[in-house]
Design a protein around this motif. Sequence first.
Motif, PDB file in Angstrom:
ATOM      1  N   ARG A 157      62.219 -60.886 -66.079  1.00 40.49           N
ATOM      2  CA  ARG A 157      60.901 -61.454 -66.316  1.00 40.49           C
ATOM      3  C   ARG A 157      60.684 -62.681 -65.431  1.00 40.49           C
ATOM      4  O   ARG A 157      59.627 -62.862 -64.835  1.00 40.49           O
ATOM      5  N   GLU A 158      61.695 -63.543 -65.322  1.00 43.69           N
ATOM      6  CA  GLU A 158      61.584 -64.724 -64.458  1.00 43.69           C
ATOM      7  C   GLU A 158      61.374 -64.318 -63.007  1.00 43.69           C
ATOM      8  O   GLU A 158      60.568 -64.904 -62.288  1.00 43.69           O
ATOM      9  N   PHE A 159      62.106 -63.278 -62.570  1.00 43.84           N
ATOM     10  CA  PHE A 159      61.967 -62.795 -61.198  1.00 43.84           C
ATOM     11  C   PHE A 159      60.571 -62.227 -60.968  1.00 43.84           C
ATOM     12  O   PHE A 159      59.917 -62.536 -59.971  1.00 43.84           O
ATOM     13  N   ALA A 160      60.101 -61.403 -61.893  1.00 43.42           N
ATOM     14  CA  ALA A 160      58.810 -60.729 -61.717  1.00 43.42           C
ATOM     15  C   ALA A 160      57.645 -61.704 -61.784  1.00 43.42           C
ATOM     16  O   ALA A 160      56.605 -61.461 -61.173  1.00 43.42           O
ATOM     17  N   LEU A 161      57.806 -62.794 -62.513  1.00 35.41           N
ATOM     18  CA  LEU A 161      56.704 -63.725 -62.678  1.00 35.41           C
ATOM     19  C   LEU A 161      56.782 -64.928 -61.753  1.00 35.41           C
ATOM     20  O   LEU A 161      56.003 -65.867 -61.878  1.00 35.41           O
ATOM     21  N   LYS A 162      57.732 -64.910 -60.822  1.00 37.19           N
ATOM     22  CA  LYS A 162      57.799 -65.998 -59.849  1.00 37.19           C
ATOM     23  C   LYS A 162      56.524 -66.002 -59.019  1.00 37.19           C
ATOM     24  O   LYS A 162      55.913 -64.977 -58.778  1.00 37.19           O
ATOM     25  N   GLY A 163      56.161 -67.168 -58.532  1.00 38.41           N
ATOM     26  CA  GLY A 163      54.939 -67.287 -57.740  1.00 38.41           C
ATOM     27  C   GLY A 163      54.935 -66.393 -56.520  1.00 38.41           C
ATOM     28  O   GLY A 163      53.927 -65.788 -56.186  1.00 38.41           O
ATOM     29  N   ASN A 164      56.065 -66.272 -55.847  1.00 38.49           N
ATOM     30  CA  ASN A 164      56.107 -65.457 -54.630  1.00 38.49           C
ATOM     31  C   ASN A 164      55.844 -63.991 -54.937  1.00 38.49           C
ATOM     32  O   ASN A 164      55.182 -63.309 -54.165  1.00 38.49           O
ATOM     33  N   MET A 165      56.365 -63.491 -56.044  1.00 42.31           N
ATOM     34  CA  MET A 165      56.162 -62.091 -56.400  1.00 42.31           C
ATOM     35  C   MET A 165      54.692 -61.831 -56.699  1.00 42.31           C
ATOM     36  O   MET A 165      54.134 -60.833 -56.279  1.00 42.31           O
ATOM     37  N   ILE A 166      54.066 -62.734 -57.412  1.00 40.30           N
ATOM     38  CA  ILE A 166      52.651 -62.570 -57.731  1.00 40.30           C
ATOM     39  C   ILE A 166      51.810 -62.680 -56.466  1.00 40.30           C
ATOM     40  O   ILE A 166      50.878 -61.893 -56.257  1.00 40.30           O
ATOM     41  N   ASP A 167      52.149 -63.617 -55.595  1.00 38.22           N
ATOM     42  CA  ASP A 167      51.435 -63.739 -54.320  1.00 38.22           C
ATOM     43  C   ASP A 167      51.557 -62.464 -53.502  1.00 38.22           C
ATOM     44  O   ASP A 167      50.590 -62.012 -52.887  1.00 38.22           O
ATOM     45  N   LEU A 168      52.740 -61.875 -53.499  1.00 37.86           N
ATOM     46  CA  LEU A 168      52.954 -60.630 -52.766  1.00 37.86           C
ATOM     47  C   LEU A 168      52.113 -59.511 -53.356  1.00 37.86           C
ATOM     48  O   LEU A 168      51.488 -58.744 -52.620  1.00 37.86           O
ATOM     49  N   ALA A 169      52.078 -59.421 -54.684  1.00 39.67           N
ATOM     50  CA  ALA A 169      51.277 -58.376 -55.330  1.00 39.67           C
ATOM     51  C   ALA A 169      49.799 -58.542 -54.989  1.00 39.67           C
ATOM     52  O   ALA A 169      49.113 -57.561 -54.683  1.00 39.67           O
ATOM     53  N   ILE A 170      49.315 -59.767 -55.023  1.00 40.33           N
ATOM     54  CA  ILE A 170      47.913 -60.021 -54.675  1.00 40.33           C
ATOM     55  C   ILE A 170      47.661 -59.642 -53.221  1.00 40.33           C
ATOM     56  O   ILE A 170      46.642 -59.042 -52.884  1.00 40.33           O
ATOM     57  N   GLY A 171      48.617 -59.972 -52.345  1.00 35.80           N
ATOM     58  CA  GLY A 171      48.477 -59.613 -50.932  1.00 35.80           C
ATOM     59  C   GLY A 171      48.404 -58.110 -50.719  1.00 35.80           C
ATOM     60  O   GLY A 171      47.619 -57.622 -49.916  1.00 35.80           O
ATOM     61  N   VAL A 172      49.219 -57.362 -51.457  1.00 37.00           N
ATOM     62  CA  VAL A 172      49.203 -55.893 -51.328  1.00 37.00           C
ATOM     63  C   VAL A 172      47.867 -55.345 -51.802  1.00 37.00           C
ATOM     64  O   VAL A 172      47.283 -54.462 -51.160  1.00 37.00           O
ATOM     65  N   ILE A 173      47.366 -55.850 -52.911  1.00 45.51           N
ATOM     66  CA  ILE A 173      46.081 -55.368 -53.429  1.00 45.51           C
ATOM     67  C   ILE A 173      44.954 -55.691 -52.461  1.00 45.51           C
ATOM     68  O   ILE A 173      44.120 -54.835 -52.136  1.00 45.51           O
ATOM     69  N   ILE A 174      44.930 -56.913 -51.956  1.00 44.74           N
ATOM     70  CA  ILE A 174      43.893 -57.290 -50.998  1.00 44.74           C
ATOM     71  C   ILE A 174      44.052 -56.478 -49.711  1.00 44.74           C
ATOM     72  O   ILE A 174      43.074 -56.064 -49.097  1.00 44.74           O
ATOM     73  N   GLY A 175      45.305 -56.245 -49.305  1.00 41.80           N
ATOM     74  CA  GLY A 175      45.548 -55.425 -48.114  1.00 41.80           C
ATOM     75  C   GLY A 175      45.009 -54.018 -48.268  1.00 41.80           C
ATOM     76  O   GLY A 175      44.450 -53.449 -47.331  1.00 41.80           O
ATOM     77  N   GLY A 176      45.176 -53.445 -49.455  1.00 42.31           N
ATOM     78  CA  GLY A 176      44.633 -52.104 -49.704  1.00 42.31           C
ATOM     79  C   GLY A 176      43.119 -52.097 -49.604  1.00 42.31           C
ATOM     80  O   GLY A 176      42.523 -51.191 -49.004  1.00 42.31           O
ATOM     81  N   ALA A 177      42.492 -53.095 -50.198  1.00 39.21           N
ATOM     82  CA  ALA A 177      41.034 -53.188 -50.114  1.00 39.21           C
ATOM     83  C   ALA A 177      40.590 -53.415 -48.674  1.00 39.21           C
ATOM     84  O   ALA A 177      39.590 -52.851 -48.222  1.00 39.21           O
ATOM     85  N   PHE A 178      41.345 -54.238 -47.954  1.00 34.67           N
ATOM     86  CA  PHE A 178      41.029 -54.507 -46.552  1.00 34.67           C
ATOM     87  C   PHE A 178      41.161 -53.233 -45.720  1.00 34.67           C
ATOM     88  O   PHE A 178      40.360 -52.974 -44.832  1.00 34.67           O
ATOM     89  N   GLY A 179      42.181 -52.418 -46.045  1.00 34.08           N
ATOM     90  CA  GLY A 179      42.363 -51.147 -45.336  1.00 34.08           C
ATOM     91  C   GLY A 179      41.159 -50.234 -45.521  1.00 34.08           C
ATOM     92  O   GLY A 179      40.697 -49.586 -44.583  1.00 34.08           O
ATOM     93  N   GLY A 180      40.630 -50.173 -46.746  1.00 34.31           N
ATOM     94  CA  GLY A 180      39.432 -49.373 -46.995  1.00 34.31           C
ATOM     95  C   GLY A 180      38.233 -49.904 -46.225  1.00 34.31           C
ATOM     96  O   GLY A 180      37.433 -49.132 -45.686  1.00 34.31           O
ATOM     97  N   LEU A 181      38.131 -51.227 -46.158  1.00 36.29           N
ATOM     98  CA  LEU A 181      37.048 -51.844 -45.408  1.00 36.29           C
ATOM     99  C   LEU A 181      37.148 -51.515 -43.920  1.00 36.29           C
ATOM    100  O   LEU A 181      36.160 -51.156 -43.277  1.00 36.29           O
ATOM    101  N   VAL A 182      38.351 -51.604 -43.379  1.00 38.80           N
ATOM    102  CA  VAL A 182      38.550 -51.288 -41.962  1.00 38.80           C
ATOM    103  C   VAL A 182      38.260 -49.813 -41.696  1.00 38.80           C
ATOM    104  O   VAL A 182      37.622 -49.472 -40.696  1.00 38.80           O
ATOM    105  N   ASN A 183      38.694 -48.935 -42.590  1.00 37.93           N
ATOM    106  CA  ASN A 183      38.388 -47.506 -42.418  1.00 37.93           C
ATOM    107  C   ASN A 183      36.883 -47.276 -42.379  1.00 37.93           C
ATOM    108  O   ASN A 183      36.393 -46.491 -41.566  1.00 37.93           O
ATOM    109  N   SER A 184      36.158 -47.957 -43.255  1.00 32.92           N
ATOM    110  CA  SER A 184      34.714 -47.816 -43.261  1.00 32.92           C
ATOM    111  C   SER A 184      34.107 -48.344 -41.964  1.00 32.92           C
ATOM    112  O   SER A 184      33.210 -47.722 -41.396  1.00 32.92           O
TER     113      SER A 184
END
Length: 137
Positions: A6-33
């Motif tokens: 739980r400590e590992f999963a909730l570290k700031g870096n892990m959450i930042d990475l998850a947010i980056g992946v989600i934004i990257g996916g949305a950005f990929g859809g935007l670029v495809n469009s």
Amino acid sequence: MLKEFREFALKGNMIDLAIGVIIGGAFGGLVNSIVNDLLMPVIGLITGGIDFSNMFIQLAGQKQTTLAAAREAGATIAYGHFITLLINFLIIAWVLFIVVKAINAMHRKEQQAPAPKPVPRDEVLLTEIRDLLAAKK
């Protein structure tokens, strides 16, 4: 062990990475469009109506007119799809280059900003004396 996970999963870096992946996916859809809906029609117009998404080389079976039919008929190299993905990659790489360049410029400005000069001790003492005298009035 669950507590450590739980400590590992909730570290700031892990959450930042998850947010980056989600934004990257949305950005990929935007670029495809952008590529499929804005750039490819312009490139098609410039190249005389060439549709990259339907460009292929038929390796097996009879020659087909569409990519879907060619894939059903046998081995097919869909190089038009590769061209589209290459354009997507170049756009993403360019945008990331601009972002990194802007971040580096901001870091350089922070580093070049002069540090505030320390106030000489006599000025500090004079300021304290002034404040004490003002408080007595």
